[in-house]
Structures are given as C-alpha cells and as structure tokens.
Write an enzyme that holds these catalytic residues in place. Structure first.
Site, short mmCIF file in Angstrom:
data_model
loop_
_atom_site.label_atom_id
_atom_site.label_comp_id
_atom_site.label_asym_id
_atom_site.label_seq_id
_atom_site.Cartn_x
_atom_site.Cartn_y
_atom_site.Cartn_z
N LYS A 94 58.79 71.77 15.56
CA LYS A 94 58.04 72.45 14.32
C LYS A 94 57.82 73.84 14.99
CE LYS A 94 55.77 68.29 12.65
NZ LYS A 94 54.62 67.42 12.53
N GLN A 151 49.00 66.23 15.10
CA GLN A 151 50.08 65.44 15.16
C GLN A 151 49.71 63.96 15.41
OE1 GLN A 151 53.44 66.66 14.75
NE2 GLN A 151 53.84 64.29 14.69
N ASP A 195 49.46 69.91 6.49
CA ASP A 195 50.07 68.74 6.38
C ASP A 195 49.96 67.94 5.30
OD1 ASP A 195 51.80 67.78 8.39
OD2 ASP A 195 50.13 67.15 9.91
#
Ligand code: NAP
Length: 295
Positions: A58, A102, A125
């Site tokens: 990412k 994460q 997200d």
C-alpha cells in the site's frame, strides 16, 4: 460438454495501472492547488508477515501515484488504550487525509472498538459503521476497498450486471457482505439478483451453478471447482493463499479460492490470482484517499 475455451482474463494489474495513471494526474493537480500531496498513513501492529507485505504494498502504491505515505509500526504488545490514543492523534492530524489500521489486530485488542474510533472522514478502508451505513443507503462515503475494487474491475471490462444472477460466496464484513450490497444496488455495476452464501448454506454447488456472476471470498484454497460453475459465468476470485510448490525457487506459489485451471475454460471471464482482485484493493484505497484529500 460445451466448454468455453477462450475466456477473458479480468486483469487487475492492467485495470489498476490505468486507474493509477488517472489518480496520479489528479494528485499532482491537487498538490499544485493546495501545496501538499494526498497523505495516507497505515498503522501496522505487530509482526504478522502477511500484514507487513500488504501494508508495504500500500505504501509503495502511494509513492507510485505521488501521494505522501507514513507507515506507523507499533509493537504487538501495545494496549488497546494506547492504540486508541494513536488513532485519536491521527484523527486530529491536519496534515493527514486518511489512514488505515491493518487487520487483523492482536487478540487482546477489540478491532471493532478501534474501527469505531476512526474519524469516518478519514476512514479510507470504509470499515467504520457510518461508512457501512452510507453504503447500504447509497449515500456518499467511503466504500470498502476490496468490493469497490471488484466493481471497478467489472466496469473496466464492461461486464454486464443488470438482471444477472449473482452468487457471493462468503459473508465477511470486509468482502462478501458489502459485495452483495453493492451488486444489489440500482446502479452499474449492480442491479443483480444476489444470493449471499456461507458455511451454513445447504446444497452449495446447486446454488453456485446458478450464478451468472460468481464472487468467491471464502478463504479456502482452490475450493471452487469446475463442477460448481455454470458454463459462461463470470468468476471473481478474492482469495489469496500460499501453497507449497517444490518446483518454485521460493518453495510456494499463490493460489485463490478458485481452482483456476479447471474453472477458467468454462468462464466468459475470470480474475487470476495473483494479479486480479489484489491490485484492485490497493487501487481502491488510493481512490478513497484521493477522495478524502479532495474533501
Ligand atoms: P473470512 O472472514 O474468512 O470469511 C470467509 C467466509 O466464507 C465466511 O463467511 C464463511 O462462512 C464462508 N465459508 C467458509 N467456509 C465455507 C464453506 N465450506 N462453504 C461456504 N462458505 C464458507 O474471509 P474474508 O476476509 O472475506 O477473505 C476471504 C479470502 O479473501 C481470504 O483468502 C483472504 O485472504 C482474501 N482476501 C483478499 C483480499 C485481496 O485484496 N485480494 C482482500 C480481502 C480478503 P461463515 O460466515 O458461516 O463462517
């Protein structure tokens, strides 16, 4: 058997690269306007190998499109309160457009509490309940990266969805459930008649064989075999697994939730693993970050 032998490959790298080119252009324009590039932070708790690989990918993708990125590594032993305090700090950082924490988090931390602590305006997200609610209602917000990446992939390859029978295999909060909602919407891609299947579904093969579009997010290597797929179906494989392969220098290879070699010849189109959904998930995160930066 009337097998389709030429299938279209839903190439997520190609689609992702095309979108990244457009993202980079917009990022440069935004930087020229407001004096700073879009900025994404990624919080990585602990030393899980797969999570580290995903987060690094990412960060690398941010560099590729001219975003600023910050990787925040925190120890496995961090307390929930300390992590919540870090999240609060990121919420209040005016130099940051969006951030992700994460998953999975260590067992002693309640991931739901952490997700709910993220400012929905920075939740790139798309996991915060406010963004999930907005998605369900069709209101503006951040869409979860993997399902919205799959929508982008279907769009790029002009896959017809209206009126199609779609089966989503797997009902996780981050993939299967939002995917089923997005494909049910009165939009493109969407307007499908969706069945959401899971581990308690009876007669799974009968159901998956009815699918014009089959989205597989089950987390089991090569679970979907040719007998489970209708002739001419579009198959999107979300799974990603390392399986031992002595013929490779690395000793392993990556496979999806679909047994590709057997299934692909039956399909009108199918996404590969690797190079299908994975690159699209990262591209969606960049799209969400750009959107956050634009305000
Ligand atoms: P997950 O949270 O493990 O959920 C798996 C789902 O599959 C659950 O809903 C489960 O049902 C269902 N399931 C399990 N065994 C089943 C069976 N035998 N028959 C029918 N349904 C069954 O999975 P996830 O987080 O959505 O991830 C799925 C896969 O995608 C994993 O391999 C993951 O690594 C991968 N992934 C890839 C990306 C990417 O960017 N490429 C992103 C996210 C995830 P129950 O709910 O009844 O338990």
């Amino acid at each position: 058997m009337n097998a389709t032998t030429t299938y279209k490959l839903l190439d997520g790298k190609r689609c992702g690269d095309a979108l990244k080119e457009a993202i980079a252009k917009e990022a440069a324009e935004l930087k020229a306007q407001r004096g700073r590039a879009p900025h994404l932070a990624a919080v990585l708790v602990g030393n899980d190998g797969a999570s580290k690989t995903y987060v690094e990918a990412k960060v690398k993708a941010c560099e590729k499109v001219g975003f600023r990125s910050t990787l925040i590594r925190l120890p496995e032993t961090i307390t929930e309160d300390d992590l919540l305090a870090r999240v609060e700090g990121l919420n209040n950082d005016p130099g940051l457009d969006g951030f992700i924490v994460q998953l999975p988090l260590p067992a002693h931390i309640d991931a739901d509490r952490v997700i709910q602590a993220i400012d929905p305006r920075k939740d790139v997200d798309g996991f915060h309940p406010m963004n999930v609610g907005n998605m369900v209602l069709g209101l503006p917000g951040f869409l979860p990266a993997t399902p919205s990446g799959i929508c982008e992939l279907l769009k790029y390859y002009h896959i017809e969805t209206a009126g199609k029978r779609c089966v989503v295999l797997g009902r996780s909060n981050i993939v299967g459930t939002p995917m089923s909602i997005l494909l049910s919407r009165n939009a493109y891609p969407g307007n499908c008649t969706v069945t959401l299947a899971h581990s308690r579904t009876k007669d799974l093969t009968r159901i998956t064989r009815e699918a014009d579009i089959l989205i597989v997010a089950i987390g089991k290597p090569q679970f979907v075999t040719a007998d489970m797929v209708k002739e001419g179906a579009v198959v999107v494989d979300v799974g990603i697994h390392r399986i031992p392969d002595a013929s490779r220098k690395s000793g392993f290879r990556l496979v999806g939730d679909v047994a590709f070699a057997g299934v692909a010849p039956k399909c009108e189109a199918i996404s590969p693993v690797p190079g299908g959904v994975g690159p699209m998930t990262i591209t969606s995160l960049l799209l969400n970050t750009l959107k956050a930066a634009k305000g």
